[in-house]
Design an enzyme around this catalytic site. Structure first.
Site, mmCIF file in Angstrom:
data_model
loop_
_atom_site.group_PDB
_atom_site.id
_atom_site.type_symbol
_atom_site.label_atom_id
_atom_site.label_comp_id
_atom_site.label_asym_id
_atom_site.label_seq_id
_atom_site.Cartn_x
_atom_site.Cartn_y
_atom_site.Cartn_z
ATOM 1 N N HIS A 31 0.847 -1.206 0.000
ATOM 2 C CA HIS A 31 0.000 0.000 0.000
ATOM 3 C C HIS A 31 0.873 1.243 0.000
ATOM 4 O O HIS A 31 2.079 1.181 0.243
ATOM 5 C CB HIS A 31 -0.908 0.034 1.238
ATOM 6 C CG HIS A 31 -0.168 0.165 2.545
ATOM 7 N ND1 HIS A 31 0.547 -0.867 3.116
ATOM 8 C CD2 HIS A 31 -0.021 1.221 3.385
ATOM 9 C CE1 HIS A 31 1.086 -0.475 4.247
ATOM 10 N NE2 HIS A 31 0.776 0.803 4.438
ATOM 11 N N ASP A 63 0.385 5.107 1.906
ATOM 12 C CA ASP A 63 -0.496 5.701 2.909
ATOM 13 C C ASP A 63 -1.245 6.916 2.359
ATOM 14 O O ASP A 63 -0.697 7.674 1.563
ATOM 15 C CB ASP A 63 0.325 6.183 4.115
ATOM 16 C CG ASP A 63 1.152 5.065 4.741
ATOM 17 O OD1 ASP A 63 0.703 3.907 4.729
ATOM 18 O OD2 ASP A 63 2.250 5.367 5.251
ATOM 19 N N ARG A 76 5.641 6.273 14.290
ATOM 20 C CA ARG A 76 5.500 6.835 12.931
ATOM 21 C C ARG A 76 5.014 8.273 12.969
ATOM 22 O O ARG A 76 3.989 8.558 13.604
ATOM 23 C CB ARG A 76 4.504 5.982 12.146
ATOM 24 C CG ARG A 76 4.543 6.234 10.665
ATOM 25 C CD ARG A 76 3.542 5.361 9.923
ATOM 26 N NE ARG A 76 2.366 6.133 9.603
ATOM 27 C CZ ARG A 76 1.364 5.688 8.845
ATOM 28 N NH1 ARG A 76 1.385 4.473 8.344
ATOM 29 N NH2 ARG A 76 0.325 6.448 8.592
HETATM 30 C C1 SIN Z 1 3.005 1.136 7.869
HETATM 31 O O1 SIN Z 1 2.418 0.630 6.938
HETATM 32 O O2 SIN Z 1 2.977 2.335 8.104
HETATM 33 C C2 SIN Z 1 3.841 0.259 8.781
HETATM 34 C C3 SIN Z 1 5.151 -0.104 8.197
HETATM 35 C C4 SIN Z 1 5.942 -0.992 9.115
HETATM 36 O O3 SIN Z 1 5.546 -1.203 10.265
HETATM 37 O O4 SIN Z 1 6.987 -1.474 8.710
#
Ligand code: SIN
Length: 280
Positions: free
Chosen positions: A98, A100, A271
């Site tokens: 995906h 984001d 994040r």
């Molecule tokens: C995410 O899709 O933001 C998570 C990526 C990850 O945990 O490596």
């Protein structure tokens, strides 16, 4: 002159050596990082020791912070979203290809993911290169796609009807605010990247529903072709996390996929997502 060294990875991304993200980067160091981000789509750092405040300060250097609507925030830091999987949980966040925020009218530029607690083994993240995926298409398909837009949505992933909230998934307890999953957006299938000016493929299997003006059924064969094409091994790299590792990806130039192969171990990432702009 910046002492930072940028080493391209196979497939996508580059490892950045000699940068300490916890301090004040000089303008020249920052320019080196910005050029690497724009060219390679994802930049990787090792052995960083960022406090949450320093993580926020580094993110603000790039733009405004997008406070995530759906992920649980880190206690005391609403700007930082938790990407967590505990030893007794089975589903992970981001466990499929995906990019984001494509459901937003102005999709987020990218995210800075800091490893806080990583499994002994497993839990890598794969990235795929949407510049290279576009470049490798035939001229005929490029021309067709250049005239198409696609519809993206957050509803089926973060809304009440999502699989995240079924009894078979334990991911719902790490997400929330399903009422806020009301975003729908239409973007060109081929975008001109706002930083690099290069063309990139901009559809993804998580959030793209169909081509604009086409039914989902009509769209499916061509979308499926693009999804298979775009994550071919030659366009991808796999990043192995260690304590202190950071990945900073560009949502407009890459996809990513968090591999869920570490049941029984804990993985905790922080994040921060940075606001982006409308795509053309
Ligand atoms: C995410 O899709 O933001 C998570 C990526 C990850 O945990 O490596």
């Amino acid at each position: 002159m910046s002492a930072i060294d940028v080493k391209p990875c196979d497939g996508v991304g580059a490892e950045v050596l000699g940068a300490d993200l916890s301090g004040d980067l000089t303008n020249s160091e920052f320019a080196t990082l910005r050029d690497a981000f724009s060219e390679y789509g994802v930049i990787f750092f090792r052995d960083q020791t960022l406090s949450p405040e320093q993580h926020i300060a580094f993110a603000r250097r790039w733009g405004d912070i997008n406070v995530n609507r759906f992920f649980k925030p880190v206690d005391g830091y609403p700007q930082i979203a938790e990407v967590r999987k505990e030893p007794d949980q089975t589903a992970n966040i981001g466990g499929g290809w995906h990019t984001d925020h494509s459901y937003d009218v102005e999709p987020a530029m990218g995210s800075i993911l800091v490893a806080r607690d990583v499994p002994e083994k497993g839990g890598d993240t794969m990235f795929a290169n949407m510049y290279a995926a576009y470049d490798a298409l035939s001229d005929g398909l490029k021309e067709t796609l250049n005239n198409l837009k696609a519809v993206h949505s957050s509803r089926h992933i973060f809304g009440d009807e999502s699989v995240a909230y079924t009894k078979d998934s334990d991911i719902g307890n790490r997400l929330g605010n399903s009422d806020a999953a009301t975003q729908d957006a239409v973007h060109p299938v081929i975008i001109t990247h706002p930083l690099s000016g290069r063309k990139a493929l901009y559809v993804n299997m998580a959030f793209t529903l169909r081509f604009d003006g086409w039914t989902a059924e009509e769209s499916k064969p061509l979308l499926d072709y693009l999804y298979t094409h775009a994550c071919a091994p030659q366009f991808t790299t796999t990043f192995k996390w260690k304590p202190g590792s950071i990945a900073f990806w560009d949502n407009r130039a890459t996809w990513h996929y968090a591999i869920n192969d570490y049941h029984g171990q804990r993985r905790l990432m922080h994040r921060i997502t940075i606001e982006g702009c409308a795509l053309h």
